[in-house]
Write a protein that holds these residues in place. Structure first.
Motif, PDB file in Angstrom:
ATOM      1  N   PHE A  31       0.850  -1.198   0.000  1.00  0.00           N
ATOM      2  CA  PHE A  31       0.000   0.000   0.000  1.00  0.00           C
ATOM      3  C   PHE A  31       0.876   1.234   0.000  1.00  0.00           C
ATOM      4  O   PHE A  31       2.002   1.218   0.504  1.00  0.00           O
ATOM      5  N   VAL A  32       0.350   2.281  -0.602  1.00  0.00           N
ATOM      6  CA  VAL A  32       1.065   3.550  -0.691  1.00  0.00           C
ATOM      7  C   VAL A  32       0.157   4.606  -0.097  1.00  0.00           C
ATOM      8  O   VAL A  32      -0.965   4.815  -0.572  1.00  0.00           O
ATOM      9  N   LEU A  33       0.622   5.220   0.959  1.00  0.00           N
ATOM     10  CA  LEU A  33      -0.181   6.223   1.661  1.00  0.00           C
ATOM     11  C   LEU A  33       0.402   7.596   1.331  1.00  0.00           C
ATOM     12  O   LEU A  33       1.588   7.840   1.559  1.00  0.00           O
ATOM     13  N   THR A  34      -0.421   8.473   0.789  1.00  0.00           N
ATOM     14  CA  THR A  34       0.063   9.810   0.467  1.00  0.00           C
ATOM     15  C   THR A  34      -0.769  10.846   1.208  1.00  0.00           C
ATOM     16  O   THR A  34      -1.957  10.651   1.472  1.00  0.00           O
ATOM     17  N   ILE A  35      -0.095  11.929   1.530  1.00  0.00           N
ATOM     18  CA  ILE A  35      -0.693  12.979   2.331  1.00  0.00           C
ATOM     19  C   ILE A  35      -0.933  14.189   1.435  1.00  0.00           C
ATOM     20  O   ILE A  35      -0.032  14.615   0.711  1.00  0.00           O
ATOM     21  N   ASP A  36      -2.138  14.725   1.491  1.00  0.00           N
ATOM     22  CA  ASP A  36      -2.423  15.986   0.795  1.00  0.00           C
ATOM     23  C   ASP A  36      -2.846  17.022   1.835  1.00  0.00           C
ATOM     24  O   ASP A  36      -4.010  17.050   2.253  1.00  0.00           O
ATOM     25  N   PRO A  37      -1.913  17.860   2.283  1.00  0.00           N
ATOM     26  CA  PRO A  37      -2.274  18.862   3.285  1.00  0.00           C
ATOM     27  C   PRO A  37      -3.244  19.892   2.685  1.00  0.00           C
ATOM     28  O   PRO A  37      -3.024  20.398   1.585  1.00  0.00           O
ATOM     29  N   ILE A  38      -4.325  20.185   3.391  1.00  0.00           N
ATOM     30  CA  ILE A  38      -5.327  21.131   2.899  1.00  0.00           C
ATOM     31  C   ILE A  38      -5.103  22.505   3.529  1.00  0.00           C
ATOM     32  O   ILE A  38      -5.053  23.516   2.843  1.00  0.00           O
ATOM     33  N   ASP A  39      -5.036  22.556   4.850  1.00  0.00           N
ATOM     34  CA  ASP A  39      -4.610  23.773   5.542  1.00  0.00           C
ATOM     35  C   ASP A  39      -3.895  23.319   6.815  1.00  0.00           C
ATOM     36  O   ASP A  39      -3.674  22.118   7.007  1.00  0.00           O
ATOM     37  N   ALA A  40      -3.536  24.260   7.668  1.00  0.00           N
ATOM     38  CA  ALA A  40      -2.696  23.906   8.821  1.00  0.00           C
ATOM     39  C   ALA A  40      -3.354  22.859   9.706  1.00  0.00           C
ATOM     40  O   ALA A  40      -2.666  22.139  10.424  1.00  0.00           O
ATOM     41  N   GLN A  41      -4.688  22.769   9.655  1.00  0.00           N
ATOM     42  CA  GLN A  41      -5.380  21.877  10.583  1.00  0.00           C
ATOM     43  C   GLN A  41      -6.281  20.868   9.870  1.00  0.00           C
ATOM     44  O   GLN A  41      -7.165  20.274  10.494  1.00  0.00           O
ATOM     45  N   THR A  42      -6.075  20.691   8.578  1.00  0.00           N
ATOM     46  CA  THR A  42      -6.894  19.745   7.799  1.00  0.00           C
ATOM     47  C   THR A  42      -6.006  18.993   6.811  1.00  0.00           C
ATOM     48  O   THR A  42      -5.174  19.611   6.129  1.00  0.00           O
ATOM     49  N   THR A  43      -6.219  17.687   6.728  1.00  0.00           N
ATOM     50  CA  THR A  43      -5.365  16.861   5.858  1.00  0.00           C
ATOM     51  C   THR A  43      -6.206  15.814   5.144  1.00  0.00           C
ATOM     52  O   THR A  43      -7.060  15.179   5.763  1.00  0.00           O
ATOM     53  N   ASP A  44      -5.944  15.637   3.869  1.00  0.00           N
ATOM     54  CA  ASP A  44      -6.505  14.503   3.141  1.00  0.00           C
ATOM     55  C   ASP A  44      -5.447  13.405   3.082  1.00  0.00           C
ATOM     56  O   ASP A  44      -4.251  13.681   2.909  1.00  0.00           O
ATOM     57  N   GLU A  45      -5.929  12.179   3.229  1.00  0.00           N
ATOM     58  CA  GLU A  45      -5.044  11.018   3.216  1.00  0.00           C
ATOM     59  C   GLU A  45      -5.558  10.079   2.127  1.00  0.00           C
ATOM     60  O   GLU A  45      -6.748   9.789   2.087  1.00  0.00           O
ATOM     61  N   HIS A  46      -4.689   9.655   1.240  1.00  0.00           N
ATOM     62  CA  HIS A  46      -5.067   8.721   0.169  1.00  0.00           C
ATOM     63  C   HIS A  46      -4.224   7.461   0.303  1.00  0.00           C
ATOM     64  O   HIS A  46      -3.005   7.549   0.463  1.00  0.00           O
ATOM     65  N   VAL A  47      -4.876   6.309   0.239  1.00  0.00           N
ATOM     66  CA  VAL A  47      -4.145   5.042   0.338  1.00  0.00           C
ATOM     67  C   VAL A  47      -4.433   4.225  -0.921  1.00  0.00           C
ATOM     68  O   VAL A  47      -5.595   3.927  -1.218  1.00  0.00           O
ATOM     69  N   TYR A  48      -3.375   3.886  -1.656  1.00  0.00           N
ATOM     70  CA  TYR A  48      -3.495   3.091  -2.879  1.00  0.00           C
ATOM     71  C   TYR A  48      -2.981   1.678  -2.592  1.00  0.00           C
ATOM     72  O   TYR A  48      -1.930   1.509  -1.981  1.00  0.00           O
ATOM     73  N   PHE A  49      -3.717   0.685  -3.079  1.00  0.00           N
ATOM     74  CA  PHE A  49      -3.337  -0.715  -2.840  1.00  0.00           C
ATOM     75  C   PHE A  49      -2.915  -1.383  -4.156  1.00  0.00           C
ATOM     76  O   PHE A  49      -3.522  -1.139  -5.208  1.00  0.00           O
ATOM     77  N   PHE A  50      -1.901  -2.230  -4.043  1.00  0.00           N
ATOM     78  CA  PHE A  50      -1.390  -2.976  -5.192  1.00  0.00           C
ATOM     79  C   PHE A  50      -1.253  -4.439  -4.775  1.00  0.00           C
ATOM     80  O   PHE A  50      -0.708  -4.745  -3.715  1.00  0.00           O
ATOM     81  N   PHE A  51      -1.775  -5.320  -5.622  1.00  0.00           N
ATOM     82  CA  PHE A  51      -1.740  -6.752  -5.320  1.00  0.00           C
ATOM     83  C   PHE A  51      -1.001  -7.488  -6.426  1.00  0.00           C
ATOM     84  O   PHE A  51      -0.966  -7.036  -7.579  1.00  0.00           O
ATOM     85  N   VAL A  52      -0.486  -8.665  -6.063  1.00  0.00           N
ATOM     86  CA  VAL A  52       0.116  -9.532  -7.082  1.00  0.00           C
ATOM     87  C   VAL A  52      -0.984  -9.903  -8.084  1.00  0.00           C
ATOM     88  O   VAL A  52      -2.091 -10.293  -7.684  1.00  0.00           O
ATOM     89  N   GLY A  53      -0.692  -9.737  -9.354  1.00  0.00           N
ATOM     90  CA  GLY A  53      -1.739  -9.853 -10.371  1.00  0.00           C
ATOM     91  C   GLY A  53      -2.246 -11.256 -10.612  1.00  0.00           C
ATOM     92  O   GLY A  53      -3.350 -11.438 -11.134  1.00  0.00           O
ATOM     93  N   ALA A  54      -1.480 -12.280 -10.219  1.00  0.00           N
ATOM     94  CA  ALA A  54      -1.867 -13.663 -10.524  1.00  0.00           C
ATOM     95  C   ALA A  54      -3.206 -14.017  -9.866  1.00  0.00           C
ATOM     96  O   ALA A  54      -3.509 -13.552  -8.771  1.00  0.00           O
ATOM     97  N   ASP A  55      -3.986 -14.845 -10.547  1.00  0.00           N
ATOM     98  CA  ASP A  55      -5.242 -15.409 -10.009  1.00  0.00           C
ATOM     99  C   ASP A  55      -6.253 -14.349  -9.568  1.00  0.00           C
ATOM    100  O   ASP A  55      -7.057 -14.572  -8.662  1.00  0.00           O
ATOM    101  N   LYS A  56      -6.243 -13.196 -10.200  1.00  0.00           N
ATOM    102  CA  LYS A  56      -7.087 -12.118  -9.678  1.00  0.00           C
ATOM    103  C   LYS A  56      -8.582 -12.371  -9.860  1.00  0.00           C
ATOM    104  O   LYS A  56      -9.399 -11.718  -9.214  1.00  0.00           O
ATOM    105  N   ASP A  57      -8.951 -13.318 -10.727  1.00  0.00           N
ATOM    106  CA  ASP A  57     -10.383 -13.600 -10.900  1.00  0.00           C
ATOM    107  C   ASP A  57     -10.886 -14.718  -9.981  1.00  0.00           C
ATOM    108  O   ASP A  57     -12.077 -15.010  -9.951  1.00  0.00           O
TER     109      ASP A  57
END
Ligand code: FES
Ligand SMILES: [Fe+2]
Length: 403
Positions: free
Chosen positions: A291-317
Motif C-alpha cells: 500500500f502507498v499512503l500519500t498525504i495531501d495537506p489542505i490547511d494547517a489543521q486539515t489533511t486529506d489522506e489517500h491510500v493506494y493498494f497494489f496486489f500480485v496480479g496472478a489469479d485475480k479472478d
C-alpha cells in the motif's frame, strides 16, 4: 521569527540532538498558517508528490483530475501511453478544465466556452478568434495558451509530480528504497483500489502516527494481536525511516490466500516494512501486497489522506483472491478509522496552551524523530546529513534487548 528561522532554531536546539535528549516540534509547527504556507511552498518546489496510481489511467486517452493542496491538477495518458501532468486550469477565463476523470476521450473540452485541448496539453481549437463576425474555430496562433505542464515522473505504478521543478530526479529520490527492496519484483503488482480520508489534523501528525507502533496495543488491539509491537523493529536511514516486522503472516493478518510475489527468499516472505521516503510518501510492503499512503495537506489543521493498494496480479479472478483483497482494504479501513480520533485529538491539544514539546521514546520514536528532522532540514534549506552510526547502533541494540 519567520517559519524558516523557526525551523532552523528547532533543528539546532532540539532535533539535531541525539534521540535520547532530542525534543519534538513545538505546537506552533502544527497550528500556524504561516508555517503551513512555507511548508507547502517547500513541498511543492523541492519534493515529489503522488498525484495518481498509474492504474487509475490504465487505458490510453484517459484523464484523472485531482487537487493538491487545493490546486486543481489533471493527469493524462495520451494515445501513445505517455503520462503527463498539467495545471487543470483553462487558459481562457480560468475554470477547471477537467471536472471528472474519464477514459476513451480524444480531447479535454472546457465546460465553460468549449475550448478544446489535446491530451498533450496543446490547445486544439477555440471559437471566435478570427475577428468580429467570423464564427469559425481557430486552431493556429494560440500556442501561448497551451496548458501549463508540471514536471512528472513514474515509479512502480505511481505517478509523481514536482510542481516547482527543483526536486532531484525521482530515480534519485527512490534509489535508496529500490536498493533496500531489490528482492521485491514490483512489476508483479497491479493497482487494486484505494481509500480516502479527511482528518481535522495537521499533515505532520498523520505522518507521525503512521511511523508510530507505540500506540498499536492501545488503539489497534486487533492489529497488535496479528502483528505485535514487540516484533517490530525501527528503521532509520538517511533516505527513509519507519518500522518493520520479520513475522508477517497473511492468514494471521486476516487476508490469507493472496498470491505472493515470486522470487522472494523465505525471510522476504515473512517481512513487512512500513517506510516514509519523502515527507508525504509512505509505503507498506508485504510479500502479497503493497500500500502507498500519500498525504495531501489542505490547511494547517486539515489533511486529506489517500491510500493506494497494489496486489500480485496472478489469479485475480479467483473468488478467494477477490475476497482476500477485499479483506485487506477492510482491515486497513478499520485501522485508519481507529487512528482518526487520536490524530484529531492531538490537533485539539496543540491548539491548547498547555502542550508545547515533548520527548521521544528511544525504542519506538526514532523514526518520528527522523521525520521531524527531515521536514526541518527541508524547511531550513539544509541538505540532510547522514545520521551518526552510533545513534542507529544504539537503536538496534534497544530493539534487540526488547524483542
Ligand atoms: S473558460 Fe475555458 S473556454 Fe472559456
Ligand atoms: Fe495507528
Amino acid at each position: 521569527m519567520n517559519p524558516v528561522q523557526l525551523y532552523q532554531a528547532a533543528l539546532h536546539e532540539q532535533l539535531d540532538q541525539p534521540l535520547a535528549t532530542a525534543t519534538s516540534l513545538d505546537s506552533v509547527f502544527y497550528t500556524s498558517p504561516d508555517v503551513f504556507a512555507a511548508e507547502m511552498e517547500a513541498l511543492s518546489s523541492r519534493t515529489w508528490r503522488v498525484v495518481a496510481a498509474a492504474g487509475q489511467l490504465s487505458q490510453p486517452n484517459s484523464v484523472h483530475s485531482l487537487t493538491m493542496t487545493g490546486q486543481p491538477l489533471v493527469v493524462t495518458r495520451a494515445a501513445d501511453g505517455t503520462i503527463r501532468c498539467f495545471h487543470n486550469v483553462c487558459k481562457h477565463r480560468g475554470v477547471p478544465l477537467v471536472t471528472e476523470s474519464a477514459t476513451a476521450i480524444k480531447a479535454m473540452r472546457c465546460p465553460y466556452h468549449g475550448w478544446r485541448y489535446r491530451l498533450d496539453g496543446t490547445l486544439e481549437r477555440a471559437s471566435h478568434f478570427n475577428g468580429i463576425g467570423d464564427h469559425r474555430v481557430c486552431n493556429t496562433g494560440l500556442s501561448s495558451l497551451d496548458l501549463d505542464d508540471i514536471r512528472c515522473a513514474t515509479w512502480n505504478g505511481l505517478v509523481f509530480a514536482n510542481a516547482g521543478g527543483e526536486a532531484p530526479p525521482l530515480t534519485a529520490t527512490m534509489q535508496a528504497l529500490d536498493t533496500r527492496w531489490h528482492e521485491y519484483d514490483f512489476t508483479q503488482f497491479e493497482y487494486g483500489g484505494d481509500l480516502h480520508y479527511r482528518l481535522a489534523g495537521n499533515w505532520k501528525l498523520v505522518v507521525e502516527n503512521f511511523l508510530d507502533s507505540y500506540h498499536n496495543p492501545f488503539v489497534h488491539p486487533a492489529l497488535n494481536k496479528a502483528s505485535s509491537w514487540k516484533a517490530h523493529y525501527p528503521i532509520v536511514e538517511p533516505d527513509y525511516f519507519g518500522v518493520g516486522s520479520n513475522v508477517y503472516q497473511s492468514d494471521v493478518a486476516g487476508h490469507g490466500g493472496l498470491p505472493i510475489l515470486t522470487g522472494l527468499s523465505p525471510a522476504g516472505q515473512r517481512r513487512a516494512e512500513y517506510l516514509c521516503v519523502t515527507p508525504t510518501l509512505m509505503l507498506g510492503l508485504h510479500a502479497d501486497y503493497l500500500f502507498v499512503l500519500t498525504i495531501d495537506p489542505i490547511d494547517a489543521q486539515t489533511t486529506d489522506e489517500h491510500v493506494y493498494f497494489f496486489f500480485v496480479g496472478a489469479d485475480k479472478d479467483d473468488p478467494k483472491v477477490k475476497s482476500a483483497r477485499r479483506n485487506v482494504l477492510e482491515n486497513w479501513d478499520r485501522i485508519n478509522r481507529e487512528d482518526i480520533p487520536v490524530v484529531e485529538g492531538m490537533q485539539v491539544c496543540r491548539n491548547a496552551s498547555p502542550y508545547g514539546t515533548s520527548v521521544f521514546s528511544p525504542f519506538h520514536e526514532g523514526p518520528m524523530h527522523a521525520f521531524q528532522r527531515q521536514v526541518a532540514q527541508l524547511m531550513a534549506n539544509r541538505k540532510p546529513k547522514p545520521r551518526q552510526a552510533s545513534v542507529d547502533h544504539a537503536i538496534h541494540e534497544l530493539v534487540g534487548s526488547e524483542a
